[in-house]
Design an enzyme around this catalytic site. Structure first.
Site, PDB file in Angstrom:
ATOM      1  N   SER A 204      44.515  50.361  65.207  1.00 24.67           N
ATOM      2  CA  SER A 204      44.863  48.957  65.070  1.00 24.67           C
ATOM      3  C   SER A 204      44.740  48.248  66.426  1.00 24.67           C
ATOM      4  O   SER A 204      43.658  48.219  67.002  1.00 24.67           O
ATOM      5  CB  SER A 204      46.263  48.827  64.464  1.00 24.67           C
ATOM      6  OG  SER A 204      46.490  47.527  63.999  1.00 24.67           O
ATOM      7  N   HIS A 462      46.157  50.368  55.670  1.00 24.50           N
ATOM      8  CA  HIS A 462      46.086  50.376  57.128  1.00 24.50           C
ATOM      9  C   HIS A 462      46.862  51.568  57.682  1.00 24.50           C
ATOM     10  O   HIS A 462      48.058  51.715  57.453  1.00 24.50           O
ATOM     11  CB  HIS A 462      46.678  49.070  57.651  1.00 24.50           C
ATOM     12  CG  HIS A 462      46.383  48.771  59.079  1.00 24.50           C
ATOM     13  ND1 HIS A 462      45.100  48.611  59.572  1.00 24.50           N
ATOM     14  CD2 HIS A 462      47.219  48.579  60.147  1.00 24.50           C
ATOM     15  CE1 HIS A 462      45.164  48.324  60.861  1.00 24.50           C
ATOM     16  NE2 HIS A 462      46.429  48.312  61.239  1.00 24.50           N
TER      17      HIS A 462
END
Length: 538
Positions: A204, A462
């Site tokens: 990320s 994610h």
């Protein structure tokens, strides 16, 4: 030749020291004692920079120079850098401390190896929160083939506040990372690590950080390979306009008055309590933790002291003046679960997503990070209207249309710019560039945590691949996920040690995108991997 001799000497000294006492390490600052864990040694909370407090707050980091009279205690777990953390329950989300700049080394107990390749992890958290202690390393330690190093760096306004001038340049967190990478290169041999076999990876914001480090030509002297997981420098939440306005807004919030001079702003902020500065983050959130990166990387003034980024990443890539080394970048099939999954939260008998029916034009620019990039309100509204029409047509925002809204988040925040990054690196770079998409939904992943419910199918969200490498405490994996975990870690071990930059997952060999007319991606699923060609390159 001299550098090679120095490296060999350091490795020999490290090996000799490990036979005498593997927990005792000699550093330039003095002796360090680590901890003996069940299957590995740990050396934690090692400072690489002077504490960034007082007059060093909102400044580039200074290398740690103190000498230890006594043996340094490396058995203390790392502290979190001060942050306003999205995943802390309750209204008060402040945790951590300002004095936090450390590296943390984890070495397997493996007597069959004299040296180890090195996996350096830059944690994620939207440049706002997170830390080394929040992700595990046991899967890598169990295999016993690599040293892991985790970096702590400044976050939120303490790490990224910027007036975009020489006085208050910003990017302090990225400069922390760079200094830590220099420390690792210079010192990892003392722990038994091979300084010529270093892979830097992150997830990320950590993945975007890895890409931003890769765009520094110096990075080729600090690492051998790089891996950006679900985050790269071109994602719209990474380098954003509007930083100067937010800096002076924060000054006003914490009591510095209506200033217009960045020198005075920095002076005032250096006199404030750090907790007051970080707590001000909540004033920049319009709903829940949105936008998730109110303070992040910026393009700095060229006359800043030790600038990190003075051009937009796209322009750096097109110039070809970046570190030429093999790079892997990835995304998950439904990366947009961050931050879309919070829309599935329930409040007063209804889901938050229903708020978008009356507030889409207000909230979408914050959710998707185009509020400051559009020149006019009309342009911003047009883009909001086009997105809604493309993905939802004439349907309302509801739980029934949630997955289509999540797809907006996936494409705009992650997938589209992963593909664009690969395309640009393949066109303007010389070193291999690889990509994969991961699609294997967990029983319970980050999406369920964010939505605070388990009755919705979110897909592969994610971080669902990242936790298979750096597991969180008490992570329960299915049989197929355990196999994927081993395959991913084996992939990294091979990548960091490859002399050609070749990359393999299980029995699948990645295809280099350089010189290709079509996008080359590896599709990783539950029990398979497959090379794909997509007609996306122009």
């Amino acid at each position: 030749m001299n550098d090679i001799m120095i490296t060999v000497t350091l490795i020999c000294l490290a090996v000799a020291a490990s036979f005498a006492d593997p927990l005792l390490v000699e550093l330039p600052n003095g002796k360090l004692r680590g901890r003996d864990n069940e299957g590995y040694y740990s050396y934690e909370s090692i400072p690489y920079a002077e504490p960034p407090v007082g007059k060093l707050r909102l400044e580039a980091p200074q290398p740690y120079s103190q000498q230890w009279k006594d043996v340094f205690d490396g058995s203390r777990p790392p502290v979190l850098c001060m942050q306003w953390n999205q995943f802390v329950d309750g209204e008060d989300k402040l945790i951590g401390t300002e004095d936090c700049l450390t590296v943390n080394v984890y070495k397997p107990k493996n007597s069959s190896r004299s040296t180890f390749p090195v996996l350096v992890n830059i944690h994620g958290g939207a440049f706002m929160f997170g830390g080394p202690v929040q992700h595990g390393h046991d899967p890598i330690m169990v295999r016993g083939n690599a040293i892991v190093v985790k970096i702590a760096y400044r976050l939120g306004p303490l790490g990224f506040l910027s007036a975009k001038d020489a006085a208050l340049s910003g990017n302090f967190g990225l400069k922390d990372q760079r200094l830590a990478l220099r420390w690792i290169k210079q010192n990892i041999a003392r722990f038994g690590g091979d300084p010529e076999n270093i892979l830097v990876l992150g997830h990320s914001a950590g993945g975007a950080s890895v890409h931003l480090q890769l765009l520094q030509e110096e990075f080729s002297q600090l690492a051998k390979t790089a891996f950006s997981i679900s985050g790269n420098a071109l994602d719209p939440w990474v380098v954003q306009p509007g930083a100067r306005r937010r800096a002076f807004d924060l000054g006003r919030i914490v009591g510095c008055g209506l200033l217009s001079d960045s020198v005075e702003l920095k002076k005032c902020l250096q006199s404030k309590d750090a907790s007051q500065i970080v707590t001000a983050v909540r004033q920049f959130l319009v709903i829940d933790y949105v936008p998730f990166t109110p303070f992040g990387p910026v393009i700095e003034s060229v006359d800043a002291v030790e600038p990190f980024l003075t051009q937009h990443p796209v322009d750096i890539i097109k110039s070809g003046k970046f570190a030429q080394l093999p790079w892997l970048v990835s995304y998950t099939q439904e990366d947009g679960t961050y931050n879309a999954a919070l829309l599935a939260q329930q409040s007063n008998g209804r889901e938050l997503i229903e708020e978008l029916n009356s507030r889409w034009y207000e909230l979408a620019p914050h959710f998707l990070f185009y509020r400051d990039s559009k020149k006019t309100i009309e342009e911003m509204d047009d883009y909001s209207r086009d997105l809604r029409q493309e993905y939802l047509g004439n349907r309302n925002f509801s739980l029934g249309s949630y997955l289509d809204v999540q797809r907006i988040f996936t494409d705009v925040l992650f997938r589209n710019d992963t593909i664009r990054s690969i395309e640009l690196h393949a066109k303007y770079g010389k070193s291999p560039v690889y990509g994969y998409v991961y699609d294997n939904p967990p029983v319970r992943g980050s999406a369920q945590q964010l939505a605070k419910r388990d009755d919705i199918y979110f897909g592969t969200g994610h971080g669902d691949d990242y936790v298979l490498i750096f597991d969180k405490p008490n992570t329960q994996l299915r049989a197929d996920e355990k196999i994927i975990s081993k395959n991913l870690i084996s992939m990294l071990e091979g990548f960091v040690q490859s002399d050609t930059g070749a990359l393999t997952y299980d029995k699948c060999v990645f295809r280099d995108n350089v010189g290709q007319n079509m996008l080359q991606l590896l599709d990783i699923k539950s029990n398979s991997c497959e090379n794909m060609e997509l007609n996306i390159f122009q």
